[in-house]
Design a protein around this motif. Structure first.
Motif, mmCIF file in Angstrom:
data_model
loop_
_atom_site.group_PDB
_atom_site.id
_atom_site.type_symbol
_atom_site.label_atom_id
_atom_site.label_comp_id
_atom_site.label_asym_id
_atom_site.label_seq_id
_atom_site.Cartn_x
_atom_site.Cartn_y
_atom_site.Cartn_z
ATOM 1 N N GLY A 195 -5.639 0.422 -1.054
ATOM 2 C CA GLY A 195 -5.716 -0.691 -0.125
ATOM 3 C C GLY A 195 -5.164 -1.938 -0.790
ATOM 4 O O GLY A 195 -5.490 -2.233 -1.946
ATOM 5 N N MET A 223 -3.634 -0.355 4.313
ATOM 6 C CA MET A 223 -4.347 0.766 3.711
ATOM 7 C C MET A 223 -3.484 2.012 3.851
ATOM 8 O O MET A 223 -3.075 2.354 4.964
ATOM 9 N N HIS A 244 -9.886 1.548 5.872
ATOM 10 C CA HIS A 244 -9.471 2.339 4.716
ATOM 11 C C HIS A 244 -10.084 3.734 4.777
ATOM 12 O O HIS A 244 -9.409 4.747 4.518
ATOM 13 N N GLN A 274 -11.675 -4.149 6.645
ATOM 14 C CA GLN A 274 -10.834 -3.484 5.667
ATOM 15 C C GLN A 274 -11.400 -2.133 5.233
ATOM 16 O O GLN A 274 -10.703 -1.108 5.287
ATOM 17 N N GLN A 275 -12.645 -2.113 4.774
ATOM 18 C CA GLN A 275 -13.202 -0.879 4.242
ATOM 19 C C GLN A 275 -13.328 0.187 5.327
ATOM 20 O O GLN A 275 -13.096 1.373 5.090
ATOM 21 N N PHE A 321 -5.015 -5.867 0.093
ATOM 22 C CA PHE A 321 -5.612 -6.780 1.064
ATOM 23 C C PHE A 321 -5.098 -8.206 0.872
ATOM 24 O O PHE A 321 -5.220 -8.788 -0.211
ATOM 25 N N ALA A 379 0.817 -1.213 0.000
ATOM 26 C CA ALA A 379 0.000 0.000 0.000
ATOM 27 C C ALA A 379 0.850 1.261 0.000
ATOM 28 O O ALA A 379 0.544 2.223 -0.715
ATOM 29 N N SER A 422 -3.500 -6.878 5.774
ATOM 30 C CA SER A 422 -4.235 -5.895 4.987
ATOM 31 C C SER A 422 -3.624 -4.537 5.298
ATOM 32 O O SER A 422 -3.470 -4.168 6.467
#
Length: 622
Positions: free
Chosen positions: A143, A160, A189, A185-186, A145, A131, A158
């Motif tokens: 990102g 970001m 991020h 993750q989201q 992952f 990243a 993961s």
């Protein structure tokens, strides 16, 4: 027969040296894998873990000192927001050299934690698809992952990353959050992007301390969010900085370096600024005809409001001709001020009520400016005058009129205010014996000094103020009813600070008066807003002065709000002696004592309930 996922097919092709199947990977990841192949990187091997000498890291930190101060504070907030273990927040320079990290013990002791250290280099040529490297190359948030990492050994992570851009779109640094692959993750991020945007906004405040800074957005509810555009302008209206949301909102307009406000918006800069400095939200159309709402977030220091433009000065009694020197965006305050112009034009006495410290003297001075009177503004603290001296101080006395009188006599404060404004503060403390003399003066506007024979006619605007209930005092025969009726021609009530809807603007206005260019985070303001403020604006000013002494960076964040921030007392065992982490912990525990609710504490500080629980799990909070 087992059906392979797109990622499985892509990894198999990568590790066998075969052509990558189309459509199985996000395009930036696929392109990065191809570049890594062309560089001869073997995905099965461990990447080259190059680390530069610490002296190099130190020099780089010094060059990025301003950004680093902002970033470290924001990294701690970000760390507290992302719940769960196996987490690291890292700051890198534009080339991917790590400068600082904040992580939990589990991540620090992991293989990845031992690799992401100050001085480690995370460009694509050394570390493959990651990243930090992609965000540096693309100047965009990225990102990566799990198995999207080029090297197989990074498949459990993961990562970001978001670039930190200057006002011209150049990458100054990179912010990264690395965590276990199963983490949200989201969510993470989005928080990293927000943190980078917060740092970028902080840089604008830090680097444009001598400029006006305006926030704008088509919708009022977004003016206090990271979606708002920030526009920094010199005193003559030249654009010196514009954040990313601002560039997007002004897309298609010539908003580059050295652009002028007058070319971006339909209204001239001087006229717009005059409206903005009156407080509140100001509607304006950009040069393309789209309406945005705008507020002033920072005033260029040392610039008097009355000199902002060359238009003729307002004539005496010209309603609205003088902009207030204080924040008045609250509906109750604006409503109270609506009739000032007409009242002073009629010579009507104005009576101010409100708790101690709500700004009654500031309002009185504003009334004097609105009146356009050329005489002095004379303030009298009625509670500070001894009963036997009250009449002599207000109306004057002749030489030797009474024991301890001044040898040369005195014209008195009422005559000193002739042609101006006489402000009678703490009017409830006037001795009963002196109220009759004051009543006679208000009726006739004539003064006869103690021990004198000559009567002097005076023309003064009367403004009085008290924090007590005069009607109740009248009922108790402690204040004359007829005097009250002479004073309360127009009554303006100033609400307590805790009840004001423009609390955030008050905080920022006071901070700019105390230390122009120093910003304060929304989280810090939210924490301040939870307090009771018995001393109102006066208490807030005093606290802001202490926060300025306590702050670690170029702006105030919520960690500065911990009383006794230098000691390591009230923290949970895990945060003890951990610098910024311990300061966050103390603030959480102190806020919890006020609210006695995990939910309310989390909401006040902008943290998750899980984070609050984590810091409360030590010894019981008594």
């Amino acid at each position: 027969m087992q059906i392979l996922s797109g990622m499985d097919r892509a990894r198999n092709a990568l590790e066998r040296g075969e052509r990558l199947p189309g459509g199985t990977l996000p395009l930036p990841i696929a392109e990065s894998w191809q570049r890594c192949r062309e560089l001869g990187l073997d995905p099965h091997r461990r990447p080259r873990g190059e680390v530069v000498p610490f002296a190099t890291v130190t020099r780089r930190r010094q060059k990025m000192e301003g950004l680093r101060r902002l970033a470290l504070a924001e990294m701690q907030v970000l760390y507290a927001q992302i719940a769960g273990s196996n987490l690291m927040i890292a700051l890198a320079d534009a080339g991917g050299m790590v400068l600082d990290t904040i992580s939990d013990q589990a991540f620090t002791e992991s293989t990845a934690g031992r690799a992401i250290i100050p001085g480690s280099l995370w460009d694509e040529a050394r570390r493959g698809t990651n990243a930090l490297g992609l965000a540096s190359d693309a100047s965009q948030p990225v990102g990566v992952f799990g198995r999207e990492h080029y090297f197989t050994c990074h498949a459990h992570l993961s990562c970001m990353a978001a670039p930190i851009l200057d006002a011209h779109g150049q990458v100054l640094g990179l912010l990264d959050a690395s965590c276990a692959n199963e983490a949200r993750q989201q969510h993470t991020h989005a928080l990293v992007r927000m943190a980078a945007a917060q740092i970028e906004n902080g840089l604008i405040f830090q680097e444009c301390a001598d400029n006006f800074i305006l926030a704008f957005h088509p919708r009022a509810e977004y003016l206090d969010t990271l979606s708002a555009g920030l526009l920094a302008l010199s005193r003559d209206g030249v654009v010196t900085a514009l954040n990313r949301p601002g560039s997007a909102l002004l897309s298609g307009l010539p908003a580059g370096a050295d652009a002028r406000f007058d070319t971006l918006f339909e209204m001239p800069f001087a006229r717009a600024l005059d409206g903005l400095l009156r407080g509140g939200v100001f509607p304006i159309r950009d040069a393309a005809g789209s309406q945005v709402l705008m507020v002033c977030r920072q005033i260029a220091p040392g610039l008097a409001v009355r000199n902002l433009h060359q238009e003729p000065q307002a004539r005496p009694h010209d309603k609205g001709g003088s902009a207030p020197r204080f924040v008045c965006a609250d509906a109750a305050v604006k409503a109270a001020m609506a009739d000032i112009g007409q009242a002073v034009a009629m010579g009507m006495p104005i009576h101010l009520t409100g708790e101690t410290g709500t700004g009654k003297e500031l309002m009185a001075r504003h009334i004097h400016e609105v009146s356009g009177r050329r005489g002095e503004f004379v303030a009298v603290n009625c509670g500070a005058l001894a009963e036997q001296l009250f009449v002599a101080e207000i109306f004057g006395h002749e030489q030797g009129a009474f024991t301890n009188a001044r040898t040369e006599g005195s014209i008195g404060l009422a005559r000193q205010a002739d042609g101006g404004t006489l402000f009678l503060d703490e009017i409830a403390d006037i001795p009963l014996s002196a109220q009759t003399a004051l009543l006679r003066f208000l009726d006739a506007r004539e003064v006869r000094p103690v021990g004198g024979l000559k009567i002097h006619k005076v023309d003064v605007q009367i403004v009085s103020a008290t924090n007590r209930n005069l009607e109740a005092m009248v009922a108790e025969r402690a204040f004359r009813a007829d005097l009250l009726y002479r004073l309360n021609g127009l009554v303006l009530h100033l609400p307590p600070l805790s009840a004001r809807s423009d609390f955030a603007l008050v905080v920022k206005h006071l901070l700019q008066e105390l230390a122009p260019g120093v910003a304060i985070t929304d989280a810090a303001i939210a924490s301040l807003a939870q307090r009771e403020w018995p001393g109102n604006i006066r208490e807030l000013r005093s606290l802001l002065q202490r926060l300025l002494l306590r702050r670690q960076g170029a702006f105030i964040d919520e960690t500065c709000l911990v009383e006794g921030a230098g000691d390591s007392g009230d923290t949970c065992p895990a945060c003890r002696d951990r610098g910024l982490a311990s300061r966050i912990c103390r603030e959480i525990r102190a806020t919890y004592r006020v609210h006695r609710s995990v939910t309310h504490t989390a909401r006040a500080l902008g943290l998750s309930r899980t984070t609050v629980y984590k810091h409360l799990c030590g010894e019981p909070l008594n």
